[in-house]
Scaffold this motif. Structure first.
Motif, short mmCIF file in Angstrom:
data_model
loop_
_atom_site.label_atom_id
_atom_site.label_comp_id
_atom_site.label_asym_id
_atom_site.label_seq_id
_atom_site.Cartn_x
_atom_site.Cartn_y
_atom_site.Cartn_z
N LEU A 158 0.87 -1.17 0.00
CA LEU A 158 0.00 0.00 0.00
C LEU A 158 0.91 1.22 0.00
CD1 LEU A 158 -2.51 -1.14 2.76
CD2 LEU A 158 -2.82 -1.30 0.30
N VAL A 159 0.82 2.03 -1.05
CA VAL A 159 1.71 3.17 -1.21
C VAL A 159 0.91 4.45 -1.01
CG1 VAL A 159 3.30 4.36 -2.73
CG2 VAL A 159 3.15 1.86 -2.79
N GLU A 160 1.22 5.16 0.04
CA GLU A 160 0.49 6.37 0.40
C GLU A 160 1.18 7.61 -0.15
OE1 GLU A 160 -0.74 4.44 4.71
OE2 GLU A 160 0.99 5.75 4.45
N SER A 161 0.40 8.63 -0.43
CA SER A 161 0.93 9.93 -0.82
C SER A 161 -0.02 11.02 -0.32
CB SER A 161 1.11 10.02 -2.33
OG SER A 161 -0.13 9.83 -3.00
N GLY A 162 0.48 12.23 -0.31
CA GLY A 162 -0.28 13.34 0.23
C GLY A 162 0.18 13.64 1.64
N GLY A 163 -0.61 14.39 2.37
CA GLY A 163 -0.22 14.76 3.72
C GLY A 163 0.66 16.00 3.69
N GLY A 164 1.04 16.46 4.89
CA GLY A 164 1.87 17.63 5.01
C GLY A 164 1.33 18.59 6.05
N LEU A 165 1.74 19.83 5.93
CA LEU A 165 1.35 20.88 6.87
C LEU A 165 0.31 21.79 6.23
CD1 LEU A 165 1.78 22.56 9.48
CD2 LEU A 165 3.64 23.73 8.26
N VAL A 166 -0.77 22.06 6.95
CA VAL A 166 -1.83 22.92 6.44
C VAL A 166 -2.38 23.75 7.59
CG1 VAL A 166 -3.63 21.18 6.80
CG2 VAL A 166 -3.94 22.92 5.03
N GLN A 167 -2.87 24.94 7.26
CA GLN A 167 -3.46 25.79 8.28
C GLN A 167 -4.88 25.33 8.62
OE1 GLN A 167 -3.27 29.85 6.85
NE2 GLN A 167 -1.14 30.07 7.47
N ALA A 173 -2.35 3.76 -3.10
CA ALA A 173 -2.36 2.94 -4.30
C ALA A 173 -1.93 1.51 -3.97
CB ALA A 173 -1.41 3.52 -5.34
N THR A 174 -2.55 0.56 -4.66
CA THR A 174 -2.18 -0.84 -4.49
C THR A 174 -2.38 -1.58 -5.80
OG1 THR A 174 -2.50 -2.78 -3.06
CG2 THR A 174 -4.48 -1.57 -3.71
N SER A 175 -2.16 -2.87 -5.78
CA SER A 175 -2.33 -3.65 -7.01
C SER A 175 -3.80 -3.83 -7.34
CB SER A 175 -1.67 -5.01 -6.84
OG SER A 175 -2.38 -5.76 -5.88
#
Length: 115
Positions: A4-13, A23-25
């Motif tokens: 399972l490959v995650e993306s996104g996230g970070g710092l937000v106000q 994403a996965t197969s």
């Protein structure tokens, strides 16, 4: 092996938006219930949202009306759109897949809501 490959996230106000993707197969995606948990420091890992392979969804009360989970069948991806973010949404977010009686996890992605 289930990946399972995650993306996104970070710092937000506060009040801002973020989008997480997992994403996965194709074989995993098409047969699994998938979703997101989150874990804040010193806290247990709690369910955020889940979506079945036939698009039935479930949300934690704390995120209802703000978060939306969806499946992108063309990309074998589950997305979590997070709007109106609050400082209490700060946590590590983990994607999961429930596949033939077993639960698999992504590596986690940090979401920080702070001014």
């Amino acid at each position: 092996q289930v990946q399972l490959v995650e993306s996104g996230g970070g710092l937000v106000q506060p009040g801002g938006s973020l989008r997480l993707s997992c994403a996965t197969s194709g074989s995993i995606f098409s047969t699994s219930t998938m979703g997101w948990f989150r874990q804040a420091p010193g806290e247990q890992r709690d369910l955020v949202a889940t979506i079945s392979r036939v698009d039935n969804t479930k949300y934690a009360d704390s995120v209802k009306g703000r978060f939306t989970i969806s499946r992108d069948n063309a990309k074998n991806t589950v997305n979590l759109q997070m709007n109106s973010l609050k400082p209490e949404d700060t946590a590590v977010y983990y994607c999961y897949a429930y596949y033939y009686g077993n639960t698999f996890w992504g590596q986690g992605t940090q979401v920080t809501v702070s001014s």
